[in-house]
Write a protein that holds these residues in place. Structure first.
Motif, PDB file in Angstrom:
ATOM      1  N   ALA A  88       0.818  -1.214   0.000  1.00  0.00           N
ATOM      2  CA  ALA A  88       0.000   0.000   0.000  1.00  0.00           C
ATOM      3  C   ALA A  88       0.854   1.267   0.000  1.00  0.00           C
ATOM      4  O   ALA A  88       0.382   2.342  -0.367  1.00  0.00           O
ATOM      5  N   ASP A  89       2.109   1.121   0.427  1.00  0.00           N
ATOM      6  CA  ASP A  89       3.022   2.266   0.433  1.00  0.00           C
ATOM      7  C   ASP A  89       3.606   2.398  -0.967  1.00  0.00           C
ATOM      8  O   ASP A  89       4.758   2.055  -1.224  1.00  0.00           O
ATOM      9  N   ALA A  90       2.793   2.920  -1.863  1.00  0.00           N
ATOM     10  CA  ALA A  90       3.144   2.885  -3.285  1.00  0.00           C
ATOM     11  C   ALA A  90       4.405   3.681  -3.591  1.00  0.00           C
ATOM     12  O   ALA A  90       5.203   3.290  -4.430  1.00  0.00           O
ATOM     13  N   ASN A  91       4.608   4.815  -2.913  1.00  0.00           N
ATOM     14  CA  ASN A  91       5.786   5.630  -3.240  1.00  0.00           C
ATOM     15  C   ASN A  91       7.001   5.268  -2.390  1.00  0.00           C
ATOM     16  O   ASN A  91       8.081   5.788  -2.610  1.00  0.00           O
ATOM     17  N   GLY A  92       6.836   4.383  -1.402  1.00  0.00           N
ATOM     18  CA  GLY A  92       7.988   3.836  -0.687  1.00  0.00           C
ATOM     19  C   GLY A  92       8.542   4.712   0.411  1.00  0.00           C
ATOM     20  O   GLY A  92       9.672   4.499   0.856  1.00  0.00           O
ATOM     21  N   ASP A  93       7.758   5.696   0.905  1.00  0.00           N
ATOM     22  CA  ASP A  93       8.295   6.575   1.947  1.00  0.00           C
ATOM     23  C   ASP A  93       8.030   6.054   3.359  1.00  0.00           C
ATOM     24  O   ASP A  93       8.303   6.731   4.342  1.00  0.00           O
ATOM     25  N   GLY A  94       7.448   4.856   3.469  1.00  0.00           N
ATOM     26  CA  GLY A  94       7.245   4.253   4.784  1.00  0.00           C
ATOM     27  C   GLY A  94       5.918   4.603   5.420  1.00  0.00           C
ATOM     28  O   GLY A  94       5.641   4.198   6.551  1.00  0.00           O
ATOM     29  N   VAL A  95       5.072   5.357   4.710  1.00  0.00           N
ATOM     30  CA  VAL A  95       3.774   5.789   5.235  1.00  0.00           C
ATOM     31  C   VAL A  95       2.712   5.512   4.166  1.00  0.00           C
ATOM     32  O   VAL A  95       2.967   5.711   2.974  1.00  0.00           O
ATOM     33  N   VAL A  96       1.532   5.077   4.613  1.00  0.00           N
ATOM     34  CA  VAL A  96       0.411   4.931   3.672  1.00  0.00           C
ATOM     35  C   VAL A  96      -0.519   6.122   3.856  1.00  0.00           C
ATOM     36  O   VAL A  96      -1.134   6.280   4.918  1.00  0.00           O
ATOM     37  N   ASP A  97      -0.546   6.993   2.869  1.00  0.00           N
ATOM     38  CA  ASP A  97      -1.391   8.182   2.958  1.00  0.00           C
ATOM     39  C   ASP A  97      -1.924   8.537   1.575  1.00  0.00           C
ATOM     40  O   ASP A  97      -1.795   7.748   0.628  1.00  0.00           O
ATOM     41  N   HIS A  98      -2.502   9.747   1.449  1.00  0.00           N
ATOM     42  CA  HIS A  98      -3.131  10.115   0.176  1.00  0.00           C
ATOM     43  C   HIS A  98      -2.131  10.275  -0.964  1.00  0.00           C
ATOM     44  O   HIS A  98      -2.516  10.218  -2.130  1.00  0.00           O
ATOM     45  N   GLN A  99      -0.860  10.500  -0.638  1.00  0.00           N
ATOM     46  CA  GLN A  99       0.139  10.568  -1.713  1.00  0.00           C
ATOM     47  C   GLN A  99       0.173   9.265  -2.494  1.00  0.00           C
ATOM     48  O   GLN A  99       0.319   9.255  -3.715  1.00  0.00           O
ATOM     49  N   ASP A 100       0.043   8.148  -1.792  1.00  0.00           N
ATOM     50  CA  ASP A 100       0.102   6.850  -2.470  1.00  0.00           C
ATOM     51  C   ASP A 100      -1.095   6.672  -3.400  1.00  0.00           C
ATOM     52  O   ASP A 100      -0.988   6.074  -4.466  1.00  0.00           O
ATOM     53  N   LEU A 101      -2.217   7.208  -2.965  1.00  0.00           N
ATOM     54  CA  LEU A 101      -3.421   7.150  -3.806  1.00  0.00           C
ATOM     55  C   LEU A 101      -3.249   8.051  -5.032  1.00  0.00           C
ATOM     56  O   LEU A 101      -3.446   7.628  -6.180  1.00  0.00           O
TER      57      LEU A 101
END
Ligand code: CA
Ligand code: CA
Length: 373
Positions: A88-101
């Protein structure tokens, strides 16, 4: 004593070795394919919601949403879906948030890797599968006019229990929808039972106007389930000028690939919908018979049985009758199979109060109120 101490040390070393192995479990993340089944689609938005702000994330060495296998470490947490939250951490920054969406699911929507497998979707029991229903609101005319279609999820007979999210594909004939960036929109009603505040529920909408498809996903990203049924929101469709582009007798809209997610982060199927609108309704008020006097509702007030009758003694055919309570919740939706001048349906079980019934028959739609004693 010495022997048992050595044994404890040995066990401790083994446990440490195991945890090191666990901590170093390498996985490949395809940014946006949160369910890790080989394709980015609406279900990935539901899985994103499951993992939203999950703790103890592990950032990848390379922060990227490029569509390729991004090497990273498993987070060793997966929730009820069983898919590691690292996906779910699509961008790989260690956080699942709206950026990944916004940066990955939208951007990589529809892309595949390997051989895409269907997401694990248990078959719903026949009485348990919730419905999505489409109800037209208006009848626009000239170029640029917008058609509004209300969307309902769940009925009183099959409500939705412990809802976390849903996704569905709204289909339309692209020839008759304007080529405009905002041609298809979806908004939640402010009193939608699934929750409507942005901090509670995220709306995802991905359009492919050329393909006649719009994928909607609605996710309670706080993972706090709710139960209910009825109206949730409204689709807005900017139509082409139908006096120039003459469509066939009916404009067809539909809902397919509908899925919902329950409180255990498991998926379930949702019954889709079809809506066939006679195109004359959309082009000319002159040919539109919307007079609410044409279909009579009696008696009113009513105690036990309500009758619907065509005032022109025409047969009521291919009709749909939807019954709402005062707050707009759908109570019943059915299509009588028999053509008749008069229909009856029981209302004795309803609590006293005001109700709204919407009747669609042939080219006509009318909405009436009645009082139940
Ligand atoms: Ca997927
Ligand atoms: Ca992230």
């Amino acid at each position: 004593m010495v022997r048992s101490t050595l044994r404890v040390i040995a066990l401790g070393a083994a446990a440490m070795w195991c945890s090191l192995v666990q901590a170093q479990q390498q996985i490949d993340v395809w940014p946006g394919d949160v369910s890790n089944n080989g394709v980015v689609d609406g279900v990935d938005v539901l899985f994103w919601g499951f993992a939203y702000q999950a703790p103890n994330g592990i950032a990848r060495a390379t922060i990227s949403t490029d569509w390729s296998a991004q090497a990273g470490q498993a987070w060793q947490s997966a929730g009820g879906s069983g898919v590691d939250f690292a996906h779910a951490d699509a961008n790989g920054d260690g956080v699942v948030d709206h950026q990944d969406l916004n940066e990955a699911i939208y951007t990589n929507f529809g892309l595949t890797h390997g051989s895409a497998q269907p997401d694990d979707l248990p078959a719903g029991g026949s009485g348990q599968m919730p419905h999505i229903l489409l109800l037209p609101v208006n009848t626009p005319g000239d170029d640029g006019d917008t058609l509004f279609i209300d969307v309902m999820l769940g009925t009183d007979s099959v409500p939705v229990q412990d809802f976390l999210g849903t996704t569905f594909e709204f289909t339309f004939n692209p020839q008759f929808v304007a080529d405009h960036p905002d041609a298809i929109q979806f908004g939640l009603f402010s009193n939608a039972w699934i929750g409507s505040s942005p901090s509670e529920t995220t709306i995802f909408l991905n359009k492919d106007l050329d393909a006649g498809s719009a994928t909607v996903a609605l996710v309670r990203q706080n993972n706090d389930p709710v139960s209910g049924y009825g109206l949730i929101g409204r689709l807005s469709i900017i139509m082409e000028d139908l006096t120039i582009v003459r469509p066939p007798a009916f404009l067809k809209f539909g809902i397919q690939h509908a899925v919902w997610a329950g409180g255990t982060q498991q998926l379930g199927p949702v019954r889709g919908a079809a809506l066939n609108l006679p195109w004359q309704q959309l082009t000319s008020s002159a040919v539109l018979r919307t007079s609410t006097d044409e279909i009579r509702l009696y008696p009113n007030p009513v105690r036990n049985t309500l009758y619907l009758k065509d005032e022109d003694d025409l047969l009521l055919t291919d009709a749909r009758v939807a019954l709402f309570d005062q707050s707009g919740r759908l109570l019943t939706d059915y299509s009588p199979k028999v053509a008749s001048e008069v229909w009856s349906f029981p209302v004795h079980h309803l609590p006293p109060g005001t109700y709204v019934v919407r009747i669609t028959s042939g080219q006509r739609t009318c909405t009436k109120r009645f009082l139940k004693r």
